[in-house]
Design an enzyme around this catalytic site. Structure first.
Site, PDB file in Angstrom:
ATOM      1  N   ARG A  27       8.950 -35.627 -11.616  1.00 53.25           N
ATOM      2  CA  ARG A  27       8.309 -35.466 -12.918  1.00 53.25           C
ATOM      3  C   ARG A  27       9.287 -34.927 -13.959  1.00 53.25           C
ATOM      4  O   ARG A  27       8.900 -34.730 -15.111  1.00 53.25           O
ATOM      5  CB  ARG A  27       7.153 -34.485 -12.793  1.00 53.25           C
ATOM      6  N   ARG A  57     -13.531 -37.219 -14.562  1.00 50.46           N
ATOM      7  CA  ARG A  57     -13.187 -37.291 -13.135  1.00 50.46           C
ATOM      8  C   ARG A  57     -13.826 -36.135 -12.354  1.00 50.46           C
ATOM      9  O   ARG A  57     -13.861 -35.004 -12.818  1.00 50.46           O
ATOM     10  CB  ARG A  57     -11.660 -37.216 -12.997  1.00 50.46           C
ATOM     11  N   ARG A 112     -11.759 -30.664 -11.379  1.00 46.42           N
ATOM     12  CA  ARG A 112     -10.514 -29.908 -11.208  1.00 46.42           C
ATOM     13  C   ARG A 112     -10.309 -29.025 -12.436  1.00 46.42           C
ATOM     14  O   ARG A 112     -10.588 -29.453 -13.556  1.00 46.42           O
ATOM     15  CB  ARG A 112      -9.332 -30.887 -11.096  1.00 46.42           C
ATOM     16  N   ARG A 158      -1.271 -31.137 -20.251  1.00 43.49           N
ATOM     17  CA  ARG A 158      -0.631 -32.033 -19.265  1.00 43.49           C
ATOM     18  C   ARG A 158      -0.013 -33.250 -19.966  1.00 43.49           C
ATOM     19  O   ARG A 158       1.066 -33.715 -19.570  1.00 43.49           O
ATOM     20  CB  ARG A 158      -1.659 -32.487 -18.215  1.00 43.49           C
TER      21      ARG A 158
HETATM   22  P1  AMP Z   1      -1.325 -34.244 -10.272  1.00 40.47           P
HETATM   23  O1  AMP Z   1      -2.435 -34.212  -9.274  1.00 40.47           O
HETATM   24  O2  AMP Z   1      -0.207 -35.146  -9.877  1.00 40.47           O
HETATM   25  O3  AMP Z   1      -1.824 -34.529 -11.668  1.00 40.47           O
HETATM   26  O4  AMP Z   1      -0.700 -32.773 -10.311  1.00 40.47           O
HETATM   27  C1  AMP Z   1      -1.485 -31.645 -10.640  1.00 40.47           C
HETATM   28  C2  AMP Z   1      -0.595 -30.498 -11.060  1.00 40.47           C
HETATM   29  O5  AMP Z   1       0.276 -30.147  -9.982  1.00 40.47           O
HETATM   30  C3  AMP Z   1       0.336 -30.783 -12.232  1.00 40.47           C
HETATM   31  O6  AMP Z   1      -0.308 -30.630 -13.494  1.00 40.47           O
HETATM   32  C4  AMP Z   1       1.421 -29.733 -11.993  1.00 40.47           C
HETATM   33  O7  AMP Z   1       0.971 -28.441 -12.355  1.00 40.47           O
HETATM   34  C5  AMP Z   1       1.556 -29.756 -10.486  1.00 40.47           C
HETATM   35  N1  AMP Z   1       2.545 -30.767 -10.053  1.00 40.47           N
HETATM   36  C6  AMP Z   1       2.314 -31.905  -9.343  1.00 40.47           C
HETATM   37  N2  AMP Z   1       3.454 -32.586  -9.128  1.00 40.47           N
HETATM   38  C7  AMP Z   1       4.432 -31.865  -9.730  1.00 40.47           C
HETATM   39  C8  AMP Z   1       5.832 -32.051  -9.888  1.00 40.47           C
HETATM   40  N3  AMP Z   1       6.466 -33.129  -9.377  1.00 40.47           N
HETATM   41  N4  AMP Z   1       6.526 -31.099 -10.572  1.00 40.47           N
HETATM   42  C9  AMP Z   1       5.930 -30.005 -11.066  1.00 40.47           C
HETATM   43  N5  AMP Z   1       4.610 -29.784 -10.982  1.00 40.47           N
HETATM   44  C10 AMP Z   1       3.859 -30.696 -10.315  1.00 40.47           C
END
Ligand code: AMP
Length: 218
Positions: free
Chosen positions: A88, A127, A160, A171
């Site tokens: 990311r 969601r 969530r 985000r």
């Molecule tokens: P997601 O389910 O992929 O939207 O991830 C949810 C949250 O997890 C994100 O908003 C970040 O806080 C954290 N997160 C997930 N993947 C990463 C990553 N590769 N780097 C940093 N934070 C992450």
């Protein structure tokens, strides 16, 4: 098959990663799922990650890179993997590149999922997720058979904490600032495939499967 699914939150990467991984018999590594599991289990990692996640901010690179390195070393990843939500940031992409080089491996493709901002906000704010099995539903587009209950495992569905409006805005801002530069990063490395991902789950899956077919083990 070694692929990365890239895109803003809410574009459907996780859903497609699960389907592709099942179809191709490769591992699905979702850093979001791994971090949420750590938060639920109240591990040291989870305690560190929670406040960043609740605010919609990125968990520090070192934490996430360590987690992915550990998972990539697992035998379940030797046949291939789909990375969902990682990398990311550019430092994460560089760390991934180094880990793969050290294992004599390379990425086959990076898929960039594209969906309009309006649709993303609609998808994320409606969601609902199962805390137990991670299945996701939507109050309008993917309604569970029994309201508020997971079709798959019968547990209650929750919103969530980072799918609330304020966190969604953060985000998307974080995505624009820190993750969007990876599109040109992977374009320069001739790995990028742009996927129009606003269609139905089945239509997007069909398109994606075609694109990834050359990398599937026979
Ligand atoms: P997601 O389910 O992929 O939207 O991830 C949810 C949250 O997890 C994100 O908003 C970040 O806080 C954290 N997160 C997930 N993947 C990463 C990553 N590769 N780097 C940093 N934070 C992450």
């Amino acid at each position: 098959m070694r692929v990365v699914f890239l895109g803003a939150p809410g574009v459907g990467k996780g859903t497609q990663a699960e389907r592709i991984a099942a179809q191709c018999h490769v591992a699905k590594l979702s850093t979001g799922d791994l971090l949420r599991e750590a938060v639920r289990n109240q591990t040291a990692l989870g305690l560190e990650a929670k406040s960043y996640m609740d605010q919609g901010k990125l968990v520090p690179d070192a934490v996430v890179i360590g987690l992915v390195k550990e998972k990539l070393a697992d035998p379940s990843c030797t046949k291939g993997f789909v990375l969902d939500g990682f990398p990311r940031t550019v430092p994460q992409a560089e760390a991934l590149g180094s880990v793969l080089i050290s294992k004599n491996m390379a990425l086959d493709r990076v898929v960039n999922f594209q969906v309009s901002r309006e649709d993303i906000v609609r998808r994320l704010s409606g969601r609902r997720s199962c805390q137990k099995c991670q299945a996701t539903f939507h109050v309008d587009f993917a309604v569970p058979k029994v309201s508020g209950v997971c079709d798959r495992c019968g547990e209650p569905l929750v919103q969530r904490s980072d799918d609330r409006r304020e966190a969604i805005e953060m985000r998307l801002k974080v995505y624009d600032e820190q993750t969007a530069p990876l599109v040109s990063y992977y374009q320069e490395r001739k790995l990028l495939f742009q996927l129009e991902a606003s269609g139905t789950v089945d239509a997007v899956f069909q398109h994606l499967s075609q694109e990834l077919a050359p990398y599937q083990a026979t």
